[in-house]
Scaffold this motif. Sequence first.
Motif, PDB file in Angstrom:
ATOM      1  N   GLY A   1       0.782  -1.221   0.000  1.00  0.00           N
ATOM      2  CA  GLY A   1       0.000   0.000   0.000  1.00  0.00           C
ATOM      3  C   GLY A   1       0.813   1.270   0.000  1.00  0.00           C
TER       4      GLY A   1
ATOM      5  N   VAL B   1      -2.474  -1.005  -5.014  1.00  0.00           N
ATOM      6  CA  VAL B   1      -3.545  -1.826  -4.450  1.00  0.00           C
ATOM      7  C   VAL B   1      -4.591  -2.130  -5.510  1.00  0.00           C
ATOM      8  CG1 VAL B   1      -5.377  -1.904  -2.719  1.00  0.00           C
ATOM      9  CG2 VAL B   1      -3.156  -0.896  -2.140  1.00  0.00           C
TER      10      VAL B   1
ATOM     11  N   LEU C   1     -12.530  -1.050   1.048  1.00  0.00           N
ATOM     12  CA  LEU C   1     -11.642  -0.267   1.909  1.00  0.00           C
ATOM     13  C   LEU C   1     -12.375   0.755   2.774  1.00  0.00           C
ATOM     14  CD1 LEU C   1      -8.698   0.438  -0.559  1.00  0.00           C
ATOM     15  CD2 LEU C   1      -8.458  -0.636   1.692  1.00  0.00           C
TER      16      LEU C   1
ATOM     17  N   ARG D   1      -6.133  -0.539   5.377  1.00  0.00           N
ATOM     18  CA  ARG D   1      -4.796  -0.057   5.063  1.00  0.00           C
ATOM     19  C   ARG D   1      -4.098   0.299   6.373  1.00  0.00           C
ATOM     20  NH1 ARG D   1      -3.214   2.351   0.220  1.00  0.00           N
ATOM     21  NH2 ARG D   1      -5.407   2.565  -0.337  1.00  0.00           N
TER      22      ARG D   1
ATOM     23  N   VAL E   1      -2.325  -3.297   2.631  1.00  0.00           N
ATOM     24  CA  VAL E   1      -3.762  -3.490   2.786  1.00  0.00           C
ATOM     25  C   VAL E   1      -3.976  -4.954   3.148  1.00  0.00           C
ATOM     26  CG1 VAL E   1      -5.965  -3.638   1.566  1.00  0.00           C
ATOM     27  CG2 VAL E   1      -4.513  -1.623   1.300  1.00  0.00           C
TER      28      VAL E   1
END
Length: 402
Positions: A44, A50, A72, A80, A90
């Motif tokens: 990340g 990602v 997310l 993250r 992540v």
Amino acid sequence: MADGVRYVDVGERRGRLALRQRLAPEARAERPEEVAASLVALHGTDPATVYLAVGARLTDPAGTVPETGRALYEDRSLVRMHGMRHTVFVFPTDLTAVVHASTGRAVAARERAKLVGDMARAGAPDAAWLKEVEESTLAALALRGQATAAELAEDEPRLREQFAYAADKSYEGVHTVSTRLLRVLGVEGKVVRGRPLGSWTSSQFRWAVAPPHPELDVPEAQAALLGRWLAACGPATEADLKWWTGWKVTDVRRALAAIEAQEVSLDEGTGYVVHGDADPVAGPAEPWAALLPALDPTAMAWQARDWYLPPELRPRLFDYSGNVGPTVWWNGRVVGAWAQRPDGEIAWHLLDEEGIGTAERTAIEAEAARLQGWVGTSRVTPRFRTPLEKELTAAKSSPSGV
């Protein structure tokens, strides 16, 4: 086979990689959560990585951006946070407690001590004052849900306080309390990155309170993390495991014993797989091509990479700090690089053409078109530039693969 230890050749390792890293078409996933679970961790440091890593592994990449954003920032099924080697990754949310206990807790203690020490040397307020600011900041963040450091400073003005560090050193400078404190809180697992201020390629993030998780025993967490990684990336050597985790070799050996890992023989020496995974594994049904982003978790998974990335290719594929750039793969090995030019074209170039004919080039070109199709009008420039990526970006438009 000697003394009951089976030899795993390069071909089988590449076959395992293709299926377990979800790179062969038959192994692709339907959702970003499936990709993250299979890979354990998505790099990340560069936010675009990602999404690009997920998109390369989805059956239908058209929904890569909204679906990864959902995971997310809405469902919070992916998080993250800081992880191995003090790097941002992540992770699946169910791994946050494991990652924090296995790799984050010791780093967090050092980071807090360093912050308190730097402030003391600068004559800034003491640890008790810092604790008050921390508690106030976390309370404000909980009320806001997500916020930037500047927004939090509206609620807790002491975050704007500055202090000098490294006086009389060449790297002397001034830090704001918010910058250092939020970083420490992130490593401690108290806050995580929230939704970015810009698009999916933006590196400017809001902050959010971390999902609650239990405090696990360190050896227990290390065994759990190493087991998950070996299931995805095994076989791997002790050196690979030490590099990927960032742990001491004694921690690696203790975790290997705890999960009863099995030994196999590799070209590099002794390797390990999870218990019950030493039998031969068939590879994918058909050869495959992939375009993977800079810092992709597959390209960066092992310390010893000769079995999938020839040493002679590295000078043009890595930056000076050892970060891999965007790579082109054919059937389990890196054969070149790709880049997105300013006009949006996905350009690629082969460095290793062994076994690459017309059909193979057509397959690689199809992957380039697949990538260009879902990236659309977005422009992606890797955070860490590599020689061949920069060459491809700067070159005038020309047929790909040259």
